[in-house]
Design an enzyme around this catalytic site. Structure first.
Site, short mmCIF file in Angstrom:
data_model
loop_
_atom_site.label_atom_id
_atom_site.label_comp_id
_atom_site.label_asym_id
_atom_site.label_seq_id
_atom_site.Cartn_x
_atom_site.Cartn_y
_atom_site.Cartn_z
N ASP A 88 -2.69 10.65 -2.98
CA ASP A 88 -2.91 9.50 -3.87
C ASP A 88 -3.09 9.97 -5.30
O ASP A 88 -2.64 9.33 -6.24
CB ASP A 88 -4.11 8.68 -3.40
CG ASP A 88 -3.80 7.98 -2.08
OD1 ASP A 88 -3.93 8.63 -1.03
OD2 ASP A 88 -3.36 6.82 -2.13
N ASN A 113 -6.57 12.23 -0.92
CA ASN A 113 -5.72 11.49 0.02
C ASN A 113 -6.64 10.73 0.98
O ASN A 113 -7.87 10.81 0.89
CB ASN A 113 -4.79 12.47 0.76
CG ASN A 113 -3.68 11.75 1.53
OD1 ASN A 113 -2.97 10.91 0.97
ND2 ASN A 113 -3.53 12.05 2.80
N CYS A 142 -2.67 9.24 8.41
CA CYS A 142 -2.38 8.03 7.65
C CYS A 142 -0.88 7.72 7.69
O CYS A 142 -0.16 8.20 8.57
CB CYS A 142 -2.90 8.12 6.22
SG CYS A 142 -2.99 6.50 5.41
N ARG A 182 0.85 -1.20 0.00
CA ARG A 182 0.00 0.00 0.00
C ARG A 182 0.88 1.25 0.00
O ARG A 182 2.09 1.17 0.15
CB ARG A 182 -0.97 0.00 1.18
CG ARG A 182 -0.33 -0.19 2.55
CD ARG A 182 -1.12 0.48 3.64
NE ARG A 182 -1.11 1.91 3.50
CZ ARG A 182 -0.10 2.69 3.91
NH1 ARG A 182 0.96 2.17 4.49
NH2 ARG A 182 -0.15 4.00 3.72
P1 RI2 Z 1 2.93 7.45 -0.09
C1 RI2 Z 1 -2.00 6.07 1.10
O1 RI2 Z 1 -3.13 5.35 0.71
C2 RI2 Z 1 -2.36 7.26 1.97
O2 RI2 Z 1 -3.53 7.93 1.52
C3 RI2 Z 1 -1.11 8.09 1.80
O3 RI2 Z 1 -1.26 9.43 2.21
C4 RI2 Z 1 -0.91 7.96 0.29
O4 RI2 Z 1 -1.27 6.59 -0.01
C5 RI2 Z 1 0.46 8.28 -0.21
O5 RI2 Z 1 1.40 7.39 0.34
P2 RI2 Z 1 -3.39 3.81 1.21
O6 RI2 Z 1 -2.58 2.94 0.26
O7 RI2 Z 1 3.02 7.19 -1.57
O8 RI2 Z 1 -2.98 3.68 2.63
O9 RI2 Z 1 3.44 8.82 0.26
O10 RI2 Z 1 -4.87 3.61 1.00
O11 RI2 Z 1 3.58 6.35 0.73
#
Ligand code: RI2
Length: 303
Positions: free
Chosen positions: A196, A206, A125, A20
């Protein structure tokens, strides 16, 4: 027939959120594409693999952007002599993955400059982009505090707390509903969030709860800073396309039976709540996202 096991596995891991974070899913999907290319996939088979990966999660455009760029590279190399086409595509795809993976380090360098000694920060998050900035600032010798929203329902805030604790950053976990009180009673100076998807008009998608934090920050007169690699900019938004906001399973929220649950995974923070956006190309105001999009996605949108 090429072996698509890695594609299936990667898509499944993205879907279940074992993999993720918007940058990480783009990098892992790109690696799965590289694998089918190395296996000798035809263009048709590459498109099929790309579709499977893109279907895994709907909201972060980093995923389709990365996979579509590799298909673009495949189209480009198809005009070359067959003897060099595959090697060229492998080299170009590998370079792209390398650039994608290192874009976070550039943001960390730039973003760390925005953190000052004595700062009190808040985040929501788990954004690796945000934590990389904070870890770099700590390495640069700055002392600051971070409040991390736990981020119901998946509790990614716990990952943030662990990453920052491991790096020696002073971090405190709060429940999501404590964000405004913490801002106004604990001297929060800046909010750092990930992204995102970023639209051409500067609006940012986001993790769910981000827009509430932005509203609270605006009310409290606190800077709200978005940290994003350019792979998360949406070329589709230039022609009015929007992304689907993912709704996830009710069981993520409660195990109560017979209860109606609405579980959106993301929300949209409009640009008037955003003070600045940190990218690997520098710090920009949300109003200029359009220009960066035009420059970075010329391959996708044409002139
Ligand atoms: P990085 C995540 O989504 C969060 O919304 C976080 O802010 C965004 O992706 C960017 O994350 P999820 O995968 O690319 O937890 O900066 O649903 O790590």
């Amino acid at each position: 027939m090429v072996d698509t096991k890695l594609v299936e596995e990667t898509a499944a891991k993205i879907r279940t959120m074992e993999v993720r974070g918007a940058l990480k899913i783009a990098v892992e999907a790109s690696k799965a594409m590289l694998h089918v290319i190395e296996e000798g996939a035809s263009f048709e088979e590459m498109v099929q693999a790309a579709d499977k990966l893109k279907d895994a999660r709907p909201t972060a455009v980093s995923l389709p952007n990365a996979v579509n760029y590799i298909l673009h590279l495949a189209e480009e190399s198809s005009t070359l002599e067959p003897s060099v086409a595959k090697a060229t595509l492998i080299a170009n795809t590998s370079n792209f993955i390398e650039e994608l993976s290192s874009s976070i380090d550039k943001i960390a360098e730039i973003g760390a400059n925005l953190i000052e000694d004595g700062d009190v920060l808040l985040t929501i998050c788990n954004s690796k982009t945000v934590t990389s900035i904070m870890v770099k600032a700590k390495k640069d010798g700055k002392n600051f505090k971070v409040y991390a929203c736990e981020t119901r329902p998946r509790m990614q805030g716990h990952i943030t707390v662990k990453e920052l604790t491991d790096a020696g950053v002073d971090v405190t976990l709060i429940v999501d509903s404590a964000a405004y009180y913490t801002m106004t009673h604990k001297g929060v100076k800046k909010v750092f969030v990930g992204a995102d998807t970023v639209y051409a008009n500067g609006d940012v998608i986001n993790k769910i709860g981000t827009s509430q934090v932005a509203l609270a920050a605006k009310n409290a007169g606190i800077e709200f800073i978005v940290c994003t690699e350019s792979i998360k900019l949406s070329p589709g938004s230039m022609i009015g396309e929007t992304v689907e906001i993912e709704e996830r399973d009710p069981t993520e929220v409660t195990d109560l039976k017979g209860v109606k649950v609405f579980n959106p995974a993301f929300d949209i923070t409009t640009k008037e709540y955003i003070s600045k956006i940190i990218t690997e190309h520098g710090v920009i105001p949300p109003e200029t996202v359009y220009n960066l999009l035009k420059e970075k996605f010329a391959w996708s949108i044409g002139d």
